[in-house]
Design a protein around this motif. Structure first.
Motif, short mmCIF file in Angstrom:
data_model
loop_
_atom_site.label_atom_id
_atom_site.label_comp_id
_atom_site.label_asym_id
_atom_site.label_seq_id
_atom_site.Cartn_x
_atom_site.Cartn_y
_atom_site.Cartn_z
N SER A 5 10.60 8.76 0.46
CA SER A 5 10.62 9.35 1.78
C SER A 5 11.53 8.49 2.63
O SER A 5 11.51 7.26 2.52
N VAL A 6 12.32 9.11 3.48
CA VAL A 6 13.27 8.37 4.31
C VAL A 6 12.92 8.56 5.78
O VAL A 6 12.71 9.68 6.23
N THR A 7 12.84 7.44 6.51
CA THR A 7 12.58 7.49 7.95
C THR A 7 13.31 6.34 8.62
O THR A 7 13.19 5.19 8.20
N ASN A 8 14.08 6.64 9.63
CA ASN A 8 14.70 5.62 10.49
C ASN A 8 15.17 4.37 9.75
O ASN A 8 14.66 3.28 9.96
N ASN A 9 16.14 4.51 8.89
CA ASN A 9 16.75 3.37 8.20
C ASN A 9 15.76 2.61 7.30
O ASN A 9 15.83 1.40 7.17
N SER A 10 14.81 3.35 6.71
CA SER A 10 13.89 2.72 5.76
C SER A 10 13.49 3.77 4.72
O SER A 10 13.60 4.97 4.95
N ILE A 11 13.03 3.27 3.57
CA ILE A 11 12.53 4.15 2.52
C ILE A 11 11.06 3.81 2.26
O ILE A 11 10.64 2.67 2.43
N THR A 12 10.31 4.82 1.88
CA THR A 12 8.90 4.66 1.57
C THR A 12 8.65 5.30 0.21
O THR A 12 9.16 6.38 -0.06
N PHE A 13 7.88 4.61 -0.62
CA PHE A 13 7.56 5.14 -1.94
C PHE A 13 6.25 4.54 -2.44
O PHE A 13 5.79 3.52 -1.95
N ALA A 14 5.67 5.21 -3.42
CA ALA A 14 4.40 4.76 -4.01
C ALA A 14 4.67 3.80 -5.16
O ALA A 14 5.66 3.93 -5.87
N VAL A 15 3.77 2.85 -5.31
CA VAL A 15 3.84 1.88 -6.41
C VAL A 15 2.46 1.81 -7.06
O VAL A 15 1.44 1.79 -6.38
N ARG A 16 2.46 1.76 -8.38
CA ARG A 16 1.23 1.52 -9.15
C ARG A 16 1.36 0.13 -9.75
O ARG A 16 2.29 -0.14 -10.52
N VAL A 17 0.45 -0.76 -9.41
CA VAL A 17 0.53 -2.16 -9.82
C VAL A 17 -0.40 -2.43 -11.00
O VAL A 17 -1.54 -1.98 -11.01
N ASP A 44 -7.25 -12.97 -3.66
CA ASP A 44 -6.78 -13.53 -2.38
C ASP A 44 -5.38 -13.06 -2.01
O ASP A 44 -4.59 -13.82 -1.45
N GLY A 45 -5.03 -11.83 -2.34
CA GLY A 45 -3.73 -11.28 -1.95
C GLY A 45 -2.55 -11.79 -2.76
O GLY A 45 -1.40 -11.53 -2.40
N GLU A 46 -2.81 -12.53 -3.83
CA GLU A 46 -1.71 -13.09 -4.64
C GLU A 46 -0.84 -12.00 -5.24
O GLU A 46 0.39 -12.10 -5.24
N ALA A 47 -1.44 -10.95 -5.76
CA ALA A 47 -0.66 -9.86 -6.36
C ALA A 47 0.17 -9.14 -5.30
O ALA A 47 1.31 -8.77 -5.56
N ASN A 48 -0.38 -8.96 -4.11
CA ASN A 48 0.39 -8.32 -3.03
C ASN A 48 1.60 -9.16 -2.65
O ASN A 48 2.70 -8.63 -2.47
N ARG A 64 10.89 -10.05 4.64
CA ARG A 64 10.35 -9.48 5.87
C ARG A 64 10.63 -7.98 5.99
O ARG A 64 9.99 -7.30 6.79
N GLN A 65 11.55 -7.45 5.20
CA GLN A 65 11.88 -6.03 5.24
C GLN A 65 11.01 -5.20 4.29
O GLN A 65 11.09 -3.98 4.29
N VAL A 66 10.16 -5.86 3.50
CA VAL A 66 9.28 -5.17 2.56
C VAL A 66 7.85 -5.27 3.09
O VAL A 66 7.37 -6.35 3.41
N SER A 67 7.18 -4.11 3.18
CA SER A 67 5.79 -4.14 3.66
C SER A 67 4.94 -3.16 2.86
O SER A 67 5.43 -2.15 2.36
N ILE A 68 3.66 -3.50 2.77
CA ILE A 68 2.68 -2.63 2.12
C ILE A 68 2.00 -1.85 3.23
O ILE A 68 1.28 -2.41 4.05
N LEU A 69 2.23 -0.54 3.27
CA LEU A 69 1.66 0.30 4.32
C LEU A 69 0.20 0.65 4.05
O LEU A 69 -0.59 0.73 4.98
N SER A 70 -0.13 0.87 2.80
CA SER A 70 -1.52 1.16 2.45
C SER A 70 -1.78 0.71 1.01
O SER A 70 -0.87 0.55 0.23
N GLY A 71 -3.06 0.52 0.71
CA GLY A 71 -3.45 0.12 -0.63
C GLY A 71 -3.53 -1.38 -0.82
O GLY A 71 -3.34 -1.87 -1.93
N GLN A 72 -3.85 -2.11 0.23
CA GLN A 72 -3.92 -3.57 0.15
C GLN A 72 -4.84 -4.05 -0.98
O GLN A 72 -4.57 -5.05 -1.61
N THR A 73 -5.93 -3.34 -1.21
CA THR A 73 -6.90 -3.76 -2.23
C THR A 73 -6.95 -2.79 -3.41
O THR A 73 -7.90 -2.82 -4.20
#
Length: 99
Positions: A5-17, A44-48, A64-73
């Motif tokens: 998905s593209v929004t305002n100079n950024s891309i969003t996509f799903a990841v399965r870890v 303790d967030g190591e995988a994130n 700093r340009q990479v962020s996890i929007l959802s699915g922290q746990t």
């Protein structure tokens, strides 16, 4: 193919870890999500943190340009990478999935 998905100079996509893998690597595509194996444990967030570092290196952007929007746990995460166009993101993903 991984759905972007593209929004305002950024891309969003799903990841399965998949944590606790022998090494960090792209392991293919699963139901429209990028499958990533990580050596870090999901403690303790190591995988994130490892995922953010891995994706920053893969897409050649600062962390700093990479962020996890959802699915922290969760193993299923929604990732945003700022500063990339859809064309750049798709090209990088195609190369990573071909390896």
């Amino acid at each position: 193919m991984v759905k972007l998905s593209v929004t305002n100079n950024s891309i969003t996509f799903a990841v399965r870890v998949q944590p606790r893998a022998p090494r960090n690597e792209v392991a293919g595509e699963l139901d429209g999500a990028l499958k990533v194996r990580l050596a870090a444990a999901p403690v303790d967030g190591e995988a994130n943190e490892e995922l953010i570092h891995f994706l920053a290196k893969l897409f050649d952007v600062p962390r700093r340009q990479v962020s996890i929007l959802s699915g922290q746990t969760s193993k299923n995460k929604l990732i945003r990478i700022e500063g990339l166009t859809a064309v750049e993101g798709e090209k990088i993903l195609q190369i990573a999935l071909a390896e």
